[in-house]
Design an enzyme around this catalytic site. Structure first.
Site, PDB file in Angstrom:
ATOM      1  N   HIS A 172      -0.827  19.659  33.988  1.00 30.07           N
ATOM      2  CA  HIS A 172      -1.156  21.085  34.012  1.00 30.07           C
ATOM      3  C   HIS A 172      -1.689  21.489  32.645  1.00 30.07           C
ATOM      4  CE1 HIS A 172       0.490  21.985  37.960  1.00 30.07           C
ATOM      5  NE2 HIS A 172       1.580  21.287  37.655  1.00 30.07           N
ATOM      6  N   CYS A 195      -6.517  21.745  35.080  1.00 27.02           N
ATOM      7  CA  CYS A 195      -7.235  23.017  35.102  1.00 27.02           C
ATOM      8  C   CYS A 195      -7.974  23.219  33.779  1.00 27.02           C
ATOM      9  CB  CYS A 195      -6.260  24.171  35.343  1.00 27.02           C
ATOM     10  SG  CYS A 195      -5.412  24.098  36.943  1.00 27.02           S
TER      11      CYS A 195
END
Length: 447
Positions: free
Chosen positions: A172, A214
């Site tokens: 992440h 991301c």
């Protein structure tokens, strides 16, 4: 007589003209040589020049719902092993062990497909850093080689300046950062400085940095070290999405960017000629649901010349050496001490002494020959150390000068010959004088 003299001068002039044209045509050869040399240079820069491959595969996420990040990393681990990189050259970092998680309805297994065709964990997975060992500090220490002295070899990146390294990370992240275990972060500046330390310490030849998170493309925005090629799953402001989930396992099992990379890599083998350009061209934003990025401004080779196996495989290059190693029986005998010879039996002593004398005489003759004909006294030594382009120009001008000199000598000899036969040279010129007749437009020769 006059016709013979004119013919003689015409032949000399023709010889001089023909020699000049031949040499001018010969001077066009360097253009072909330059073209061939350019092809050699292009071929040189299309080769990697590496002699070994390494892979650093990092999953930075823990907890059961991040199952797909472990599957991403293990999928890459299985792929590079299939293409030839051994476990000794792979650093595998997994922040969690989902295979042994109590929620796993298929204990001791990890799958990247809902069909569960392949167990990624298997029986021969070697995890080098697991659980709380996966930290930003340990990751940077692995890259830079600044590990503690008691660190085992299996946890060290023992690369050198001839190593191609694949660095794969998943987890992440956000704008220029990637989270480690939801507790700390590594920034794009930290990563760039780590790569710079690797370059200064000659720890890599080329690096392929691949990240699936991301806003992944922001993680390589600060890299400034040479010979680094980077690719990411999404641009600034974009998320990276999972591909599909397994209803029995209860979570997503793989991310889209990694899934489509694996779809391409599963079609190649160790001898494949597929290039990284082919891999990057296969990215489809409509399928990945984000915009993958590639940064190649720091990379010296064109992407259509870089094989996928230069980073995902382990194709070994062979280096030849001119040094010879004499492994014959006589070498072993000559290395035997004199005391061993004296301690042997009388019959063996005679055999050993003959072999030693024969070997010594051969060496002496070889040394005498080498002293008699040194390389520096070669008649072509002065040309053997000249650049081929300069050598061609030297040869061209020497031939041209020789042709002109020959023509001048022939003209002088012919003029002397004519002076001897017909008197002064001005008499020869008077033969060609013409006296114009009035109004008729005709000429008569002067007698």
């Amino acid at each position: 007589m006059l016709k013979n003299n004119l013919l003689f001068f015409i032949l000399i002039f023709g010889y001089l003209l023909a020699s000049t044209l031949v040499l001018i045509n010969a001077n066009e050869e360097p253009e072909q040589q330059i073209q061939n040399q350019q092809e050699v240079v292009d071929g040189f820069f299309s080769r990697s020049g590496h002699t070994n491959n390494w892979a650093v595969l990092v999953c930075t996420s823990r907890f059961w719902f991040n199952y797909r990040h472990m599957a991403n990393t293990l999928s890459m681990y299985r792929t590079v092993k299939r293409l030839g990189i051994p476990d000794s050259n792979i650093i595998l970092m997994l922040a969690d062990d989902v295979a042994c998680n109590p929620r796993n309805v298929f204990p001791a297994t990890v799958f990247n497909n809902a069909g569960r065709y392949l167990d990624l964990y298997g029986d021969n997975v070697e995890v080098d850093y697991r659980g709380y060992e996966v930290t930003v500090e340990n990751f940077i220490r692995v890259l830079t080689g600044r590990v503690s002295p008691d660190t085992p070899r299996s946890k060290r990146l023992l690369s050198d300046d001839r190593s191609n390294i694949l660095v794969y990370m998943t987890g992440h992240g956000g704008n220029e950062f990637l989270k480690f275990q939801d507790a700390e972060e590594i920034s794009s500046f930290d990563l760039a400085d780590a790569f710079e330390q690797m370059w200064e310490k000659r720890r890599y030849n080329e690096i392929l940095f691949m990240i699936d998170t991301c806003q992944a493309n922001t993680m390589y925005s600060q890299i400034y070290s040479p010979n680094i090629l980077a690719t990411g799953s999404s641009e600034l402001g974009e998320n990276s999405y999972s591909h599909h989930m397994d209803t029995d396992i209860g979570v997503a099992v793989i991310d889209r960017f990694t899934y489509y990379n694996l779809e391409f890599l599963e079609k190649i083998d160790m001898q494949s000629k597929s290039t990284l350009k082919d891999l990057f061209d296969s990215y489809d934003p409509n399928l990945i649901h984000s915009t993958p990025g590639v940064r190649s401004d720091l990379f010296r080779r064109p992407l259509d010349k870089v094989l996928v196996t230069d980073f995902f495989g382990n194709v070994q290059n062979v280096e030849l050496t001119e040094q010879k190693y004499n492994l014959s029986f006589t070498t072993a005998i000559t290395s035997t001490s004199q005391q061993d010879v004296l301690n042997s039996s009388s019959s063996n002593q005679s055999i050993l002494k003959n072999l030693i004398n024969k070997d010594n005489s051969t060496s002496a003759r070889t040394m005498a020959i080498s002293r008699k004909s040194p390389i520096s006294k070669s008649k072509n030594y002065h040309l053997s150390h000249v650049d081929p382009q300069k050598r061609h120009h030297i040869s061209f001008f020497s031939q041209l000068s020789s042709s002109f000199l020959t023509a001048i000598v022939l003209i002088i000899i012919s003029s002397r010959y004519l002076e001897y036969r017909q008197g002064p040279l001005n008499q020869l010129l008077q033969v060609f004088q013409m006296e114009k007749l009035g109004g008729a437009g005709t000429y008569k020769r002067y007698k």
